[in-house]
Design a protein around this motif. Structure first.
Motif, PDB file in Angstrom:
ATOM      1  N   LYS A 145       0.847  -1.192   0.000  1.00 34.84           N
ATOM      2  CA  LYS A 145       0.000   0.000   0.000  1.00 34.84           C
ATOM      3  C   LYS A 145       0.877   1.234   0.000  1.00 34.84           C
ATOM      4  O   LYS A 145       1.820   1.335   0.764  1.00 34.84           O
ATOM      5  N   VAL A 146       0.552   2.161  -0.874  1.00 35.63           N
ATOM      6  CA  VAL A 146       1.217   3.451  -0.936  1.00 35.63           C
ATOM      7  C   VAL A 146       0.127   4.494  -0.856  1.00 35.63           C
ATOM      8  O   VAL A 146      -0.745   4.551  -1.714  1.00 35.63           O
ATOM      9  N   ALA A 147       0.152   5.295   0.189  1.00 33.43           N
ATOM     10  CA  ALA A 147      -0.837   6.351   0.383  1.00 33.43           C
ATOM     11  C   ALA A 147      -2.264   5.813   0.344  1.00 33.43           C
ATOM     12  O   ALA A 147      -3.167   6.459  -0.159  1.00 33.43           O
ATOM     13  N   GLY A 148      -2.450   4.602   0.843  1.00 28.79           N
ATOM     14  CA  GLY A 148      -3.791   4.033   0.905  1.00 28.79           C
ATOM     15  C   GLY A 148      -4.234   3.332  -0.362  1.00 28.79           C
ATOM     16  O   GLY A 148      -5.333   2.816  -0.441  1.00 28.79           O
ATOM     17  N   GLN A 149      -3.378   3.290  -1.394  1.00 29.69           N
ATOM     18  CA  GLN A 149      -3.717   2.656  -2.662  1.00 29.69           C
ATOM     19  C   GLN A 149      -2.771   1.485  -2.883  1.00 29.69           C
ATOM     20  O   GLN A 149      -1.574   1.595  -2.667  1.00 29.69           O
ATOM     21  N   VAL A 150      -3.286   0.356  -3.327  1.00 27.32           N
ATOM     22  CA  VAL A 150      -2.460  -0.821  -3.563  1.00 27.32           C
ATOM     23  C   VAL A 150      -1.659  -0.644  -4.845  1.00 27.32           C
ATOM     24  O   VAL A 150      -2.194  -0.265  -5.881  1.00 27.32           O
ATOM     25  N   VAL A 151      -0.366  -0.912  -4.742  1.00 31.87           N
ATOM     26  CA  VAL A 151       0.525  -0.932  -5.897  1.00 31.87           C
ATOM     27  C   VAL A 151       1.021  -2.352  -6.020  1.00 31.87           C
ATOM     28  O   VAL A 151       1.497  -2.940  -5.053  1.00 31.87           O
ATOM     29  N   GLU A 152       0.896  -2.944  -7.205  1.00 34.26           N
ATOM     30  CA  GLU A 152       1.308  -4.324  -7.410  1.00 34.26           C
ATOM     31  C   GLU A 152       2.697  -4.348  -8.000  1.00 34.26           C
ATOM     32  O   GLU A 152       2.924  -3.943  -9.127  1.00 34.26           O
TER      33      GLU A 152
END
Length: 168
Positions: A145-152
């Motif tokens: 999670k980066v800033a509340g958003q999932v990065v794959e």
């Protein structure tokens, strides 16, 4: 919140912030590795609240060597404009503002941005979304999670495809 001086400084960038419509949408998306697009309406209070944050993020991208030069961009679409209404319909925009993530210069593939909505969060997300930041993780996808958003982390730009996951 922004003070008056910062608001005035940000307004200087409003003319250079990409404003997308039916005619230039694909062209802009194809020029960058990662693009965040805010679909909104000027009468919407939430779109109005996002505007200075979006301008600040745009300004920071222009000043950041890692993000500038074809790597990342933010843009906006005013869904009330005649030249943009068909674009908003095609993108199935039903709420304002809707923020979409377009990766690998592909205008026809996107995901919704669901993370935090402040400039630091947008910048962190863009930096972590750049291909050189996401080494291929073998067969499995490493998620963070980066800033509340999932990065794959396992995603590569080698091919496009569909991936379904979830429970029923």
């Amino acid at each position: 919140e922004f003070d008056e001086e910062e608001e005035m400084e940000l307004q200087q960038h409003i003319d250079s912030l990409p404003q997308l419509d039916d005619h230039n949408f694909d062209e802009l998306i194809e020029r960058f590795e990662v693009v965040l697009v805010a679909f909104g309406a000027p009468w919407c209070p939430w779109s109005q609240r996002l505007e200075p944050v979006w301008l600040k993020t745009f300004q920071r991208i222009e000043e950041d060597e890692e993000l500038s030069g074809g790597q990342a961009m933010v843009a906006k679409v005013d869904c009330t404009q005649p030249d943009a209404q068909r674009l908003c319909q095609r993108q199935h925009i039903h709420a304002f503002p809707t923020i979409r993530v377009f990766r690998h210069s592909l205008a026809h593939a996107h995901e919704n941005y669901l993370g935090d909505r402040d400039s630091d969060a947008f910048i962190d997300f863009l930096k972590e979304s750049l291909p050189h930041k996401r080494p291929h993780a073998g067969n499995g996808l490493k998620k963070e999670k980066v800033a509340g958003q999932v990065v794959e982390a396992g995603m590569t730009n080698q091919a496009e495809g569909c991936r379904l996951q979830g429970t029923l």
